[in-house]
Design an enzyme around this catalytic site. Structure first.
Site, mmCIF file in Angstrom:
data_model
loop_
_atom_site.group_PDB
_atom_site.id
_atom_site.type_symbol
_atom_site.label_atom_id
_atom_site.label_comp_id
_atom_site.label_asym_id
_atom_site.label_seq_id
_atom_site.Cartn_x
_atom_site.Cartn_y
_atom_site.Cartn_z
ATOM 1 N N ALA A 126 0.807 -1.226 0.000
ATOM 2 C CA ALA A 126 0.000 0.000 0.000
ATOM 3 C C ALA A 126 0.841 1.278 0.000
ATOM 4 C CB ALA A 126 -0.937 -0.025 1.208
ATOM 5 N N ASN A 184 1.572 -3.739 7.796
ATOM 6 C CA ASN A 184 2.565 -4.475 6.990
ATOM 7 C C ASN A 184 3.444 -3.500 6.217
ATOM 8 O OD1 ASN A 184 1.930 -7.602 6.912
ATOM 9 N ND2 ASN A 184 -0.012 -6.528 7.058
ATOM 10 N N HIS A 214 -0.884 7.258 4.135
ATOM 11 C CA HIS A 214 0.458 6.902 4.605
ATOM 12 C C HIS A 214 1.401 8.031 4.214
ATOM 13 C CE1 HIS A 214 -0.928 2.825 5.369
ATOM 14 N NE2 HIS A 214 -1.365 2.745 4.131
#
Ligand SMILES: NC(=O)C1=CN([C@@H]2O[C@H](COP(=O)(O)OP(=O)(O)OC[C@H]3O[C@@H](n4cnc5c(N)ncnc54)[C@H](OP(=O)(O)O)[C@@H]3O)[C@@H](O)[C@H]2O)C=CC1
Ligand SMILES: O=C([O-])CC(=O)C(=O)O
Length: 262
Positions: A126, A184, A214
């Site tokens: 991601a 992760n 993020h």
């Protein structure tokens, strides 16, 4: 290429649909799915929708004519089956990369893949920016790396929050133990750069966001990197960003390319 899949959740179903129905990579098809929890007798079952066979017996699965396995289940499954997959000389794509935060396990898999001449492929998942972090790291030009992850409260089991709350601050090693389904990304970032003990993680539950955000920052004598992602979540799992599923397809596609970008 015949692919074996482990994990038929959000990412797994997306891969089944993309590869077997939409045929986005015409040379790749998922043919076998493994779930040891399904106690089926006979031990395989054909799926008329995707044209795959389901196996609960590992030996039958691994000998079902597959060339490569994609794990998209969870960290525990990686710990349980990754070594055996490599020992059977199958390449392996690991999506639950958090399993590799365990340095001993990581070294074990690395040695096995060397011994059995297989590849273990870790998608960027991601996030992005791993190319820069790796390039800086390769010449020791990396001083610090951090990731700040901001998700809607429901993705972090924090329903009912009215304002944003920092729910974790610490290393990637600690983060993945506490949030194995949510961070992760911090582990793949660590593996590209300074390692899990030296990569800083902040996790924020924020009722004002609908996307998984993020923010990656890296500094060193190369300069400074800032990457901001605003990821749409998968429809069935707010924890997981759609980009993570796309990155698996990209990893698969990249395998066959004679010209590798990045
Ligand atoms: N690298 C990255 O950037 C990212 C990694 N991830 C990770 O990828 C993985 C998959 O994500 P996602 O698809 O959203 O997760 P889901 O929870 O939607 O799917 C996981 C699937 O694995 C199945 N499963 C659980 N145990 C086993 C087992 N022993 N054998 C076979 N299948 C099993 C589950 O079945 P059941 O529901 O029946 O238990 C479920 O269908 C997760 O570990 C997630 O944390 C996610 C996003 C980003
Ligand atoms: O999909 C995301 O945004 C991040 C995620 O769940 C993970 O890294 O485990």
């Amino acid at each position: 290429m015949n692919i074996g899949l482990i994990g038929c959740g959000n990412i797994g179903k997306f891969l089944l649909h993309s590869l077997n129905v939409d045929r986005v990579l015409p040379d790749c098809r998922i043919t076998s799915v493994y779930d040891e929890r399904q106690k089926m007798n006979p031990s395989h079952l054909e799926d008329p929708v995707y044209g795959v066979q389901y196996y609960s017996d590992f030996e039958q699965y691994i000998h079902s004519g597959i060339d490569l396995v994609i794990e998209a289940a969870n960290i525990q499954v990686v710990q349980e089956v990754a070594a055996d997959i490599v020992k059977h000389r199958k390449d392996l794509i690991i999506v639950s990369v958090g399993a590799l935060a365990d340095a001993e396990f990581y070294e074990q898999l690395k040695n096995l893949s060397h011994t059995y001449q297989t590849k273990i492929l870790l998608p960027s998942g991601a996030i992005g920016g791993l190319d820069v972090v790796r390039a800086a790291m390769s010449a020791g030009k990396l001083d610090s790396v951090s990731i700040t992850t901001r998700k809607p409260p429901k993705a972090l089991s924090q329903d009912g929050l009215t304002g944003e709350a920092i729910i974790f601050k610490g290393s990637a090693s600690e983060a993945i133990l506490l949030f194995p389904q949510n961070i992760n990304v911090a582990v793949i970032l660590s593996l590209a750069g300074l390692g899990c003990d030296n990569t800083s993680v902040t996790i924020i539950a924020d009722p004002s966001v609908e996307r998984n955000k993020h923010c990656i920052e890296a500094k060193g004598s190369f300069g400074k990197l800032t990457v901001q992602l605003e990821n749409d979540p998968m429809p069935g799992n707010p924890k997981t960003s759609f980009l993570a599923a796309l990155s698996v397809l990209s990893t698969l596609k990249n395998q066959h390319e004679t010209i590798q970008i990045g």
